[in-house]
Design an enzyme around this catalytic site. Structure first.
Site, PDB file in Angstrom:
ATOM      1  N   TRP A   1      95.596  14.888 127.686  1.00 48.85           N
ATOM      2  CA  TRP A   1      95.435  13.543 128.225  1.00 48.85           C
ATOM      3  C   TRP A   1      96.624  13.154 129.101  1.00 48.85           C
ATOM      4  O   TRP A   1      97.456  13.974 129.461  1.00 48.85           O
ATOM      5  CB  TRP A   1      95.206  12.559 127.083  1.00 48.85           C
ATOM      6  CG  TRP A   1      93.810  12.697 126.503  1.00 48.85           C
ATOM      7  CD1 TRP A   1      92.866  13.628 126.839  1.00 48.85           C
ATOM      8  CD2 TRP A   1      93.221  11.892 125.493  1.00 48.85           C
ATOM      9  NE1 TRP A   1      91.733  13.448 126.115  1.00 48.85           N
ATOM     10  CE2 TRP A   1      91.909  12.390 125.271  1.00 48.85           C
ATOM     11  CE3 TRP A   1      93.656  10.799 124.757  1.00 48.85           C
ATOM     12  CZ2 TRP A   1      91.038  11.812 124.340  1.00 48.85           C
ATOM     13  CZ3 TRP A   1      92.800  10.224 123.823  1.00 48.85           C
ATOM     14  CH2 TRP A   1      91.498  10.723 123.621  1.00 48.85           C
TER      15      TRP A   1
ATOM     16  N   ASP B   1      92.673  -1.292 127.506  1.00 48.92           N
ATOM     17  CA  ASP B   1      91.498  -0.527 127.102  1.00 48.92           C
ATOM     18  C   ASP B   1      90.302  -1.431 126.850  1.00 48.92           C
ATOM     19  O   ASP B   1      89.152  -1.008 127.016  1.00 48.92           O
ATOM     20  CB  ASP B   1      91.843   0.259 125.833  1.00 48.92           C
ATOM     21  CG  ASP B   1      90.876   1.389 125.570  1.00 48.92           C
ATOM     22  OD1 ASP B   1      90.187   1.812 126.508  1.00 48.92           O
ATOM     23  OD2 ASP B   1      90.818   1.866 124.423  1.00 48.92           O
TER      24      ASP B   1
ATOM     25  N   MET C   1      86.873  13.542 137.597  1.00 47.00           N
ATOM     26  CA  MET C   1      88.307  13.258 137.634  1.00 47.00           C
ATOM     27  C   MET C   1      88.539  11.854 137.112  1.00 47.00           C
ATOM     28  O   MET C   1      87.739  10.955 137.363  1.00 47.00           O
ATOM     29  CB  MET C   1      88.838  13.371 139.070  1.00 47.00           C
ATOM     30  CG  MET C   1      90.297  12.933 139.223  1.00 47.00           C
ATOM     31  SD  MET C   1      90.884  13.037 140.937  1.00 47.00           S
ATOM     32  CE  MET C   1      89.866  11.783 141.716  1.00 47.00           C
ATOM     33  N   ASN C   2      89.657  11.648 136.377  1.00 50.17           N
ATOM     34  CA  ASN C   2      90.083  10.272 136.087  1.00 50.17           C
ATOM     35  C   ASN C   2      91.592  10.131 136.289  1.00 50.17           C
ATOM     36  O   ASN C   2      92.086  10.462 137.369  1.00 50.17           O
ATOM     37  CB  ASN C   2      89.582   9.766 134.728  1.00 50.17           C
ATOM     38  CG  ASN C   2      89.919  10.596 133.529  1.00 50.17           C
ATOM     39  OD1 ASN C   2      89.319  11.649 133.315  1.00 50.17           O
ATOM     40  ND2 ASN C   2      90.841  10.125 132.700  1.00 50.17           N
ATOM     41  N   ASP C   3      92.358   9.665 135.353  1.00 47.07           N
ATOM     42  CA  ASP C   3      93.724   9.168 135.558  1.00 47.07           C
ATOM     43  C   ASP C   3      94.622  10.084 136.398  1.00 47.07           C
ATOM     44  O   ASP C   3      94.673  11.293 136.167  1.00 47.07           O
ATOM     45  CB  ASP C   3      94.422   8.984 134.213  1.00 47.07           C
ATOM     46  CG  ASP C   3      93.635   8.150 133.239  1.00 47.07           C
ATOM     47  OD1 ASP C   3      92.477   7.819 133.533  1.00 47.07           O
ATOM     48  OD2 ASP C   3      94.170   7.839 132.170  1.00 47.07           O
TER      49      ASP C   3
END
Length: 688
Positions: A220, A375, A159-161
């Site tokens: 995304w 980033d 999992m990310n954002d």
């Protein structure tokens, strides 16, 4: 400059004719329910409810596309003929490929990912060693222990954002970047969970898959906008088959469904491509939209960078969420900060403690927060300033602490945060992605990677007038169990006191503590040097100064070979003022050899008459610290190998000359949130 090439044109035909008319999606899991005109939200069409589409303009656009397609096809055919007749092709035909024989079936190869693909490959970090299966340092029991009990994470895999967070018809919704196939980044879909209180979560089926040409390399990050009539618009970035970052719209198929199970993507996607001067891989993460009554339009911001590596925020306006106009210039830009992603822009009250709806305009008692995720260094920065809606410009109150060069949202490992307005309790709530700090091979053994911070309320610090205050949502306190309190614990210089608490479960805790400095001694000349101290280079909890460090040792084993320290350190300035640091030392948090062990932290404003205060959330492999009511926050990952059963807690004062009193320390044992899949057979409404 963004150029329409033959791939884009072929992609158009593929989308219009093959995807739409010949094949059904292999990922569709639920039947679309059409119950009434009010509950069904159709795809937009030339006469759809989403907009006033100029059909003549639409025909002209289609004519241009077909003309371009015809020219491109002729050029492409010519190139194919030339290439097929080339000597290079004949050479390739004569190559002999050696046969490869495997004695055992090969494991699936993991392809490294880079910054341009959304998430950097974790194993590329300096300092990692590979963890082999059966390592004596980290057994299966240890890996199982590391899973959190009350922080949000899916049942398994990567999992990310956080994405599309919102409140809808009695439920809080959390979408998130998710890999359903593995515990490493890739095949990014949108996971989906719901909650009544943002603490107890129920996992739902995946909301969106990468099943279109414009998002086949990943669905995304994006944001939700709930319109005044109750409809929901989800804007998100798709990574196309050519790795171009394109903005798209998805809507729920049944807006009467409070769980919002099924989603459909607009037939007219992508709705925004990178504008001239912006790289096709530098254009992502649309914000929640806000309304501008002046021209009856909605505005969104998308993050990017320019050719000089300045971070920029690009603004679009729309009346129908189908067609978007690029506003001139940049809302804001900061030189040298690189790519801005996951931008968040929202109003905040300067004279009240309530949150504000995203469409609240600037005025008396209203500022706007701009948050960006850099980033280049993988940190979230924010600044408080003023937003001029007419001019479409945002200006920081203090240019010296502008976004990307000033205050960080969290001084640990939190990234890609996202906020939303909670209309139920009239508050601004923020989420943040917390990645792992161990090796990728350990994640594969665990079967999962990453979690989310406890949701935090965000408000303006009316005392400093320069900071945000972040604090765990009040609903977390319902998990508190047995409590142990200590008062006026004396901590002479160089001392340490063990805290005997009423629970053996010291891996799930909520701790509050207050400290006062007693008999403060005059600092030595070495202490009176501006900028001398830094959390990461100051020796950590074992370093010694006239006014610190002092605080708590957590997750410590019997011999203190493993420990995580949270502490204050005070630095005397030449004018006699005190500079206060809050630090989190994980250098001795684990004996494992594949763990990044860092010291995180920064300064924290402490005003006259204030005690030094901490709140610490301990949940197995995560420690979240909130100093001075959340003016400065630190989140880190820790992976004990010895302190996984009955870890010890200590107060300590490692200063050389100062006496400290822990005036109050309160420790609650925390219960598990018992997050689990939604039971569709349960119709009682009592999900927990």
């Amino acid at each position: 400059m963004y150029v329409i090439n033959t791939q884009n044109i072929l992609g158009f035909f593929h989308r219009r004719f093959i995807n739409t008319h010949l094949f059904s999606s292999p990922y569709q899991q639920h039947t679309i329910m059409v119950s009434s005109d009010e509950s069904y939200l159709p795809l937009p069409s030339e006469t759809g409810e989403y907009g006033r589409i100029d059909t003549a303009t639409l025909r002209r656009k289609r004519t241009k596309v077909f003309a371009l397609a015809a020219v491109a096809s002729v050029v492409l055919l010519g190139l194919v003929v030339i290439v097929l007749k080339s000597p290079f092709i004949e050479t390739c035909r004569n190559l002999v490929v050696p046969e490869v024989i495997y004695t055992n079936p090969p494991e699936r190869e993991y392809v490294p990912r880079g910054f341009g693909e959304g998430v950097s490959e974790k194993s590329s970090r300096v300092g990692f060693k590979t963890l082999s299966a059966g390592s004596p340092e980290r057994t299966n029991k240890m890996l199982l222990w590391q899973r959190s009990a009350y922080h949000f994470q899916p049942e398994e895999n990567w999992m990310n954002d956080p994405n599309g967070v919102m409140y809808y018809k009695g439920w809080y919704h959390l979408f998130y970047q998710y890999n359903a196939d593995s515990a490493v980044w890739g095949n990014i879909t949108w996971g989906h969970s719901v909650s009544r209180d943002m603490i107890h979560w129920l996992h739902l089926p995946i909301a969106m898959f990468p099943d279109k040409w414009y998002d086949e390399n990943g669905v995304w990050s994006g944001s939700a906008t709930v319109l005044p009539d109750g409809k929901v618009i989800m804007l998100y970035t798709g990574s196309s088959f050519a790795s171009a970052q394109l903005q798209n719209v998805a809507v729920p198929t049944n807006i009467s469904d409070p769980l919002l199970i099924d989603w459909m993507k607009f037939e007219s996607n992508p709705i925004i491509a990178p504008p001239p001067g912006i790289g096709i891989t530098d254009f992502r993460d649309p914000t929640t939209a806000w309304y501008f009554p002046g021209d009856s339009s909605w505005r969104i911001v998308i993050g990017s960078k320019d050719s000089n590596k300045s971070g920029v925020s690009i603004t679009y306006k729309t009346e129908d969420f189908l067609y978007y106009d690029l506003l001139p210039g940049s809302m804001h830009s900061v030189a040298g900060t690189g790519m801005w992603e996951c931008i968040d822009l929202y109003p905040i009250s300067t004279d009240k403690t309530v949150g504000l709806d995203t469409s609240t305009m600037s005025g008396s008692g209203v500022k706007h927060v701009m948050k960006v995720s850099l980033d280049d260094d993988r940190h979230d920065y924010y600044a408080i300033g003023s937003y001029d809606l007419e001019a479409n410009t945002w200006t920081p109150d203090d240019p010296n602490i502008d976004v990307g060069i000033g205050l960080r949202l969290d001084y640990g490992v939190v990234y890609a945060s996202k906020s939303f307005y909670d209309p139920v309790k009239k508050r601004r709530v923020l989420w943040g992605w917390v990645p792992e700090s161990d090796s990728e091979s350990a994640d594969v053994l665990k079967g999962w990677a990453s979690l989310q911070t406890i949701p935090r309320t965000v408000r303006f610090d009316q005392k400093t007038k320069t900071n945000l205050l972040q604090w765990p949502v009040e609903e977390l306190e319902q998990l508190r169990g047995r409590n142990t309190e200590f008062s006026n614990v004396d901590l002479p210089a160089g001392s340490m006191v063990q805290l005997n608490i009423k629970t053996a479960n010291t891996a799930e805790l909520d701790i509050t503590a207050e400290f006062e400095i007693i008999d403060q001694q005059t600092a030595s000349p070495d202490d009176v040097v501006v900028g001398r101290y830094d959390c990461n280079t100051g020796g950590g909890a074992s370093g010694r100064g006239a006014l610190g460090p002092f605080g708590l040792l957590l997750l410590a084993d019997e011999g203190l070979s493993e420990q995580t320290a949270v502490y204050f350190y005070l630095e005397t300035l030449p004018n006699g003022n005190i500079n206060t640091f809050i630090c989190q030392d994980g250098k001795r948090s684990s004996a494992a050899n594949d763990v990044i062990k860092s010291i995180y932290g920064s300064t924290v404003p402490v005003l006259d008459g204030e005690k030094l205060t901490l709140r610490i959330l301990v949940d197995h492999s995560i420690v979240e610290t909130y100093a001075q009511e959340g003016r400065t926050c630190i989140t880190s990952r820790v992976y004990p190998t010895k302190a996984i059963s009955e870890a010890k807690i200590y107060l300590f004062n490692n200063s050389t000359d100062t006496r400290v009193t822990a005036t109050t320390v309160k420790i609650w044992e925390m219960n598990s949130a018992f997050n689990r899949p939604y039971n569709f057979e349960n119709t009682t409404g009592n999900e927990f």
